[in-house]
Design a protein around this motif. Structure first.
Motif, mmCIF file in Angstrom:
data_model
loop_
_atom_site.group_PDB
_atom_site.id
_atom_site.type_symbol
_atom_site.label_atom_id
_atom_site.label_comp_id
_atom_site.label_asym_id
_atom_site.label_seq_id
_atom_site.Cartn_x
_atom_site.Cartn_y
_atom_site.Cartn_z
ATOM 1 N N MET A 181 1.078 -1.458 -0.052
ATOM 2 C CA MET A 181 -0.325 -0.061 -0.533
ATOM 3 C C MET A 181 0.813 1.337 0.449
ATOM 4 N N LYS A 182 1.616 2.059 -0.464
ATOM 5 C CA LYS A 182 1.855 3.291 0.460
ATOM 6 C C LYS A 182 3.279 3.889 0.261
ATOM 7 N N HIS A 183 3.278 5.400 -0.016
ATOM 8 C CA HIS A 183 4.294 5.653 0.218
ATOM 9 C C HIS A 183 5.136 6.564 0.968
ATOM 10 N N GLY B 224 -1.592 -4.684 10.294
ATOM 11 C CA GLY B 224 -0.368 -5.011 9.352
ATOM 12 C C GLY B 224 -0.375 -3.029 8.896
ATOM 13 N N SER B 225 0.407 -2.775 7.824
ATOM 14 C CA SER B 225 0.562 -1.642 7.651
ATOM 15 C C SER B 225 0.609 -1.439 6.136
ATOM 16 N N THR B 226 0.914 -0.309 5.703
ATOM 17 C CA THR B 226 0.628 0.116 3.707
ATOM 18 C C THR B 226 1.527 -0.509 3.394
ATOM 19 N N THR B 227 1.689 -0.994 2.121
ATOM 20 C CA THR B 227 2.407 -1.673 1.004
ATOM 21 C C THR B 227 3.171 -1.549 0.034
ATOM 22 N N GLY B 228 3.699 -1.847 -1.162
ATOM 23 C CA GLY B 228 4.122 -1.258 -2.258
ATOM 24 C C GLY B 228 6.305 -1.627 -2.274
ATOM 25 N N PRO B 229 6.195 -1.566 -3.121
ATOM 26 C CA PRO B 229 7.408 -1.827 -3.057
ATOM 27 C C PRO B 229 8.938 -0.631 -2.374
ATOM 28 N N GLY B 230 8.461 -0.080 -2.430
ATOM 29 C CA GLY B 230 8.878 1.547 -1.388
ATOM 30 C C GLY B 230 9.413 0.733 -0.537
ATOM 31 N N TYR B 231 8.860 -0.071 0.172
ATOM 32 C CA TYR B 231 9.339 -0.724 1.503
ATOM 33 C C TYR B 231 9.413 -1.981 1.659
ATOM 34 N N ASN B 232 10.432 -1.923 0.611
ATOM 35 C CA ASN B 232 10.746 -3.610 0.813
ATOM 36 C C ASN B 232 11.954 -3.926 1.632
ATOM 37 N N GLU B 233 13.240 -2.414 1.826
ATOM 38 C CA GLU B 233 13.880 -2.195 2.576
ATOM 39 C C GLU B 233 13.743 -1.551 3.867
ATOM 40 N N ASN B 234 12.482 -0.998 4.225
ATOM 41 C CA ASN B 234 12.505 0.215 4.492
ATOM 42 C C ASN B 234 11.274 -0.327 5.648
ATOM 43 N N GLY B 235 10.898 -0.432 6.928
ATOM 44 C CA GLY B 235 9.034 -0.575 7.506
ATOM 45 C C GLY B 235 8.495 0.957 7.412
ATOM 46 N N SER B 236 7.116 0.267 6.691
ATOM 47 C CA SER B 236 5.728 1.536 6.319
ATOM 48 C C SER B 236 6.106 1.922 8.053
ATOM 49 N N PRO B 237 5.739 3.631 8.117
ATOM 50 C CA PRO B 237 5.210 3.800 10.078
ATOM 51 C C PRO B 237 3.491 3.461 9.624
#
Length: 299
Positions: free
Chosen positions: A1-3, A236-249
């Protein structure tokens, strides 16, 4: 979800995994302008290692997506579950090419893809579909410029119906889930996985994504399937590949339906040509989160 942060926060949040995931891809062009897979198992393992390192001891809450058939999780960062979606405002609808979540009905790994969310995720087993349902179509559907190309018959998509407790109107990106009055609304995502078929009698994506305002003044998605199993709810959290290496807040309550529904690919193409959410292709997927310290326990 999100970025990423506010404007990006909207993207980052869940609806537009587009910002981080659709910029800076490193896939390489193949012979016909298509993108070749460059990610290796080692690259995906490294992304997971970095995610663990970048979240360890920092207080991140449970992350998404996950295998909904596995209830285990060690992350005890608590937040209140969002209300039922019938008590919230629909704020955005978008979809990912291939499922971000994993379940028995969509458990075929699409591969590592380009390492940036494209051509990865999970797929439905199409071996049970008829020859007619799998007959290719001759025109492009929801063409992506990120290495995925056009959607094809037999493809899997995961649709996110995003809801907010803020007083908002449905629209593009996660910005539509926030308001000047409430910057930290509760968020819920009703999730349905579909397989694309060449069948005019299959579900109509236009109807599946319809919404209207009820007597209580809430925008409601009126076409979410009610016959695809009891949704698995988890924190859970938001998703999307922008969070492959960092956690979604961002904190999100998820309801993921375990069974796949068939949708007429032609109606998905028509929706991509014009909709209230400015969506014209499938978003990339975040790596499945498997670190138990980043998963909530499913009750």
């Amino acid at each position: 979800m999100k970025h990423i942060a506010i404007a990006m926060a909207a993207s980052a949040l869940l609806v537009a995994p587009a910002i981080a995931s659709e910029h800076g891809g490193h896939a390489e062009a193949g012979a016909h302008g298509e993108m070749t897979t460059v990610a290796t198992d080692q690259m995906i393992a490294k992304q997971r290692e970095l995610l663990a390192t970048n979240t360890r001891g920092k207080g991140f809450g449970p992350q998404s997506p996950r295998d909904i058939d596995s209830a285990a999780g060690n992350n005890n960062r608590m937040f209140n579950a969002a209300p039922a979606f019938t008590e919230m405002n629909l704020c955005n609808i978008h979809f990912h090419k291939n499922a971000e979540h994993k379940a028995k009905d969509f458990s075929i790994y699409a591969g590592n893809g380009d390492g940036h969310g494209y051509r990865s995720g999970y797929k439905f087993d199409t071996s049970g579909l008829s020859k007619a349902e799998l007959t290719p179509i001759k025109h492009e559907v929801c063409n992506s410029h990120h290495g995925d190309g056009s959607l094809q018959v037999g493809d899997t998509i995961e649709v996110h119906y995003v809801h907010s407790t803020a007083q908002v109107t449905p629209g593009p990106t996660l910005n539509s889930c926030l308001s000047e009055a409430i910057k930290n609304p509760q968020l819920r995502v009703e999730t349905q996985v579909y397989v694309l078929v060449n069948d005019k009698h299959a579900l109509d994506f236009g109807k599946l994504t319809k919404y209207s305002k009820n007597k209580g003044g809430l925008y409601q998605a009126t076409g979410i399937p009610a016959d695809t199993g009891t949704p698995v709810q988890y924190e859970g959290s938001t998703t999307g590949p922008g969070y492959n290496e960092n956690g979604s807040p961002f904190q999100v309550t998820w309801s993921v339906r375990p069974h796949v529904a068939k949708v007429n690919i032609a109606t998905v193409g028509k929706w991509c040509e014009k909709n209230d959410f400015n969506e014209d292709h499938g978003h990339g997927v975040r790596n499945l989160v498997i670190n138990p310290d980043l998963l909530s326990k499913i009750d």
